[in-house]
Scaffold this active site. Structure first.
Site, PDB file in Angstrom:
ATOM      1  N   GLU B  51       0.811  -1.225   0.000  1.00 12.78           N
ATOM      2  CA  GLU B  51       0.000   0.000   0.000  1.00 12.78           C
ATOM      3  C   GLU B  51       0.845   1.275   0.000  1.00 12.78           C
ATOM      4  O   GLU B  51       0.436   2.303  -0.537  1.00 12.78           O
ATOM      5  CB  GLU B  51      -0.956   0.021   1.190  1.00 12.78           C
ATOM      6  N   PHE B 113     -11.654  -7.546  13.609  1.00 10.59           N
ATOM      7  CA  PHE B 113     -10.601  -7.979  12.697  1.00 10.59           C
ATOM      8  C   PHE B 113     -10.270  -6.846  11.721  1.00 10.59           C
ATOM      9  O   PHE B 113     -11.157  -6.257  11.129  1.00 10.59           O
ATOM     10  CB  PHE B 113     -11.060  -9.222  11.918  1.00 10.59           C
ATOM     11  N   GLN B 114      -8.995  -6.555  11.572  1.00 11.52           N
ATOM     12  CA  GLN B 114      -8.493  -5.480  10.712  1.00 11.52           C
ATOM     13  C   GLN B 114      -9.106  -4.118  11.049  1.00 11.52           C
ATOM     14  O   GLN B 114      -9.350  -3.299  10.173  1.00 11.52           O
ATOM     15  CB  GLN B 114      -8.673  -5.831   9.225  1.00 11.52           C
ATOM     16  N   LYS B 163     -17.578  -0.312   6.248  1.00 14.63           N
ATOM     17  CA  LYS B 163     -18.038  -1.202   5.180  1.00 14.63           C
ATOM     18  C   LYS B 163     -19.539  -1.081   4.923  1.00 14.63           C
ATOM     19  O   LYS B 163     -19.994  -1.132   3.779  1.00 14.63           O
ATOM     20  CB  LYS B 163     -17.685  -2.655   5.535  1.00 14.63           C
ATOM     21  N   MET B 481      24.790   8.274   2.492  1.00 16.67           N
ATOM     22  CA  MET B 481      24.702   9.527   3.244  1.00 16.67           C
ATOM     23  C   MET B 481      24.967   9.286   4.733  1.00 16.67           C
ATOM     24  O   MET B 481      25.611  10.099   5.396  1.00 16.67           O
ATOM     25  CB  MET B 481      23.336  10.185   3.023  1.00 16.67           C
TER      26      MET B 481
END
Lengths: 163, 573
Positions: B51, B113-114, B163, B481
């Site tokens: 993502e 969940f999630q 949802k 760096m």
């Protein structure tokens, strides 16, 4: 320097967390915070007391103004204003203490709002210094519990903070 | 009247808003929306491999076009994986709308969940975030999201979508909202005319002026106006890392980048100036060095759309809050009318001084040898092979600074890098977002072997969507760096800055279906780049081994003034 910043905020879920989050994110200091809906229920009025250099205060007001849900704000300490805080104190009150506490409450123009055989619950309003002074005046060890509302403020005269 | 489910409203709104591509990754809470995507053919969805890359793709598109990039992810890990990308866009003021699935409303707060509190998690790194509380709100909330993301000082906006808001069987009236009503948000539309007049008077009477132009000029679409102003006045202009390309980098009036790795002449000119006109720049710590020593003899004019940027780090004399394009238009008109004559003798003397400074360092570096290719040389060769006209994205580190210093950008929106947040892993997905939307353009990601491995999985996405961009890896087998700072500040104790067990990049990219090339010897460099860029329809990954000991110079000395610099490993000002 101590400042009182008064904010008109959209009365929406999460708006308060944005204000509080901003202070912690940018390392600004919150001394007191009060918030409640106004006569227009789509708006909340939030009062925050904070302290910092002029540069910090300028950043605080600018960063607050950037929050989408902040409608308007004013630094009340820039002009004449009234500030009040409400305090409820439970103090031990037995024997001769009872009369002494009543006298002190009178001097501070407070009220005893609840009584039982051993405890007075006292309400005092005023600016924060006055509330501090009341606590100092009650003999040490007799204060059982203190609840303070934090500062609410409003400008004097015709100046209003509204839409 | 049209009745649509929440999910169909989202895809329909995106179409009506003119969105062609969105970037994302499906998951439980977003499945109604993904089903709606499947049933239409206006909005194309690009399936990334992580993502974070979806956000950087949207970001690359936004930086190249100025329009909001759009991301779609699911709840929980899908949403939290976007955070680095959102923070990257936030720090650089990039317009973006991130649509996140959320668990159904009834489960919120139950550790479902999630489930993650995406409103809370994203809050410090967004311009704004909103949750959908009823499906009928969807068109208005999305319109607000696009408006807020793209107006004023742009930034990312997150929309959290439980949802049940997208349930297929509940339909509501859909009308595309043409306007937004937001009583608490009114970005400035013009600068204060009195302040602009004062600024022009100061500008015309300056003897040692410099224009300090930042990313706001590019984001504000004011590069042409800035160029006009610089050329009309014949004043030197320096650009920030984010501002490169807002004025042609090869033109004489450009003194190049300023700041930590800025040119000697830009930093000297800033330090000795008597007037700084800052346009769309925010006096970042990587520019100013110690603020108490910043430009001691200069008065400062600051044009910025965000009032909070005014006098945040450096106090300014004349602030102008407004969109850069409108303010510069007003300034140009006042310059024409002004009765103040520019002191040409002083200006000539100033230019002479600057020309002298140009010769002191001049971007010099030790020449490459057959067995030791200098990274700066690779960037100069890239500039030659691409005729200075490519979209160049970068990751973060030495390669980023070399690209900024040695690829002279003549056009705005061509240099795409994570300037403020410094996000490694940005370059490849950003390049993908650009290549997808500009298929004919040359797009190259300049990267290091540290950064590229932070999102290398996206080579798979490149294969799926046929994105024939180029990746130019400056391989010094170390986190360059970090190593440079350890050399300079920690007596060369290279604490975890090595890169051991590197993959065979050629084999790796071949397994993803692309072309890999390796350069070890100087005489292969240009021919390999020519060959790679001639392969128009293939992604070519060019792994160039460069001198691992090289440092980026000039480099400002910490806590000093603008012009306290190291010019090489042994010379300092």
């Amino acid at each position: 320097m101590r400042r009182i910043i008064s904010v008109l905020l959209e009365n929406e879920p999460g708006a308060l967390s944005r204000v509080v989050g901003l202070f912690s994110q940018r390392n600004y200091n919150i001394e007191t915070l009060t918030v409640a809906p106004t006569e227009d229920e789509s708006l909340s009025r939030l009062t925050v007391t904070t302290s910092g250099s002029d540069k910090v205060i300028e950043q605080i007001t600018k960063q607050l103004n950037k929050l989408i849900e902040v409608v308007k704000l004013v630094d009340l300490t820039e002009g004449a204003h009234i500030e009040r805080e409400l305090m409820l104190v439970k103090v031990k009150a037995t024997g001769s203490q009872r009369a002494e506490i009543t006298r002190t409450v009178d001097i501070f123009r407070g009220q005893v709002v609840d009584v039982n055989s051993s405890v007075y619950t006292v309400q005092v309003t005023g600016n924060s210094d006055k509330l501090d002074a009341f606590i100092r005046s009650v003999s040490e060890g007799s204060v059982l519990e203190v609840v303070r509302s934090g500062v609410s403020g409003i400008a004097r005269g015709e100046k209003v903070l509204s839409l | 009247m049209e009745l649509l489910s929440g999910a169909d409203m989202i895809t329909r709104f995106l179409k009506d808003e003119g969105v062609e591509n969105i970037y994302g990754y499906p998951g439980g809470a977003a499945l109604h929306i993904y089903d709606a995507l499947f049933r239409q053919d206006h909005v194309k969805h690009i399936l990334v491999r992580h993502e974070q890359a979806a956000v950087h793709m949207a970001d690359g598109y936004a930086r190249a076009t100025g329009k909001a990039g759009v991301v779609l992810v699911t709840s929980g890990p899908g949403a939290t994986n976007t955070i680095t990308g959102i923070a990257t866009a936030f720090t650089d003021s990039i317009p973006m709308v991130v649509l996140c699935g959320q668990v159904p409303s009834v489960l919120i707060g139950e550790d479902a969940f999630q489930e993650t509190d995406m409103m809370g998690v994203s809050r410090p790194v967004v311009k704004h975030n909103m949750a959908i509380r009823h499906p009928s709100e969807i068109p208005d909330v999305l319109k607000k999201a696009f408006y807020i993301a793209q107006s004023g000082r742009p930034g990312p906006v997150v929309v959290d979508i439980p949802k049940d808001m997208t349930a297929p069987n509940e339909r509501f009236e859909y009308v595309y909202p043409k306007k937004v009503k937001l009583r608490s948000y009114a970005p400035p539309v013009r600068g204060h005319s009195g302040q602009i007049r004062k600024a022009v008077d100061m500008l015309m009477s300056a003897k040692r002026p410099i224009i300090y132009a930042g990313g706001g000029v590019i984001i504000g679409g004011a590069s042409k106006l800035l160029t006009e102003l610089v050329d009309r006045l014949n004043y030197p202009v320096t650009q920030t890392l984010m501002g490169l390309g807002c004025y042609p980098g090869t033109a004489k009036r450009s003194v190049g980048m300023l700041g930590m790795h800025g040119t000697y002449e830009a930093n000297e000119a800033m330090h000795h100036s008597d007037l700084v006109l800052a346009v769309g720049a925010r006096f970042d710590d990587r520019v100013t060095n110690a603020t108490d020593k910043f430009c001691p003899g200069a008065r400062i004019i600051h044009i910025d759309i965000d009032p909070a940027n005014i006098s945040k780090t450096v106090g300014v004399d004349v602030p102008i809050v407004g969109p850069v394009d409108s303010v510069l238009t007003d300034m140009l008109a006042l310059v024409e009318e002004s009765e103040i004559e520019i002191d040409q003798a002083a200006l000539d003397a100033w230019w002479k001084k600057i020309e002298g400074w140009r010769t002191v360092h001049g971007g010099r570096y030790e020449p490459s040898t057959q067995d030791s290719i200098k990274p700066q040389h690779v960037i100069e060769t890239l500039h030659k092979v691409t005729k200075g006209d490519a979209f160049v994205t970068s990751d973060v580190g030495q390669h980023q600074m070399y690209a900024a210093q040695y690829y002279k950008f003549d056009k705005p929106n061509r240099w795409i890098n994570s300037g403020g947040l410094g996000t490694m892993g940005f370059g490849l997905p950003a390049a993908m977002g650009i290549k997808l939307n500009f298929p004919e353009a040359e797009v190259v990601c300049v990267t290091g072997e540290g950064s590229i491995q932070m999102n290398i999985q996206e080579l798979s996405t490149c294969n799926q969507y046929n994105l024939p961009l180029k990746v130019l890896l400056l391989n010094n087998e170390a986190l360059g760096m970090v190593k440079q700072w350890q050399d300079m500040n920690y007596e060369s104790r290279h604490s975890y800055s090595y890169m051991d067990s590197l993959p065979d990049f050629t084999k790796l990219v071949e397994s993803y279906g692309h072309v890999g090339m390796t350069v070890n010897k100087l005489d292969e460099l240009e021919s390999t780049l020519e060959k790679a860029f001639a392969m128009k329809d293939r992604l070519v990954f060019i792994n160039v081994y460069v001198d691992p000991k090289e440092h980026v110079y000039p480099m400002q000395i910490a806590r000093g003034s603008m012009n306290d610099m190291w010019l090489s490993k042994t010379e300092r000002t």
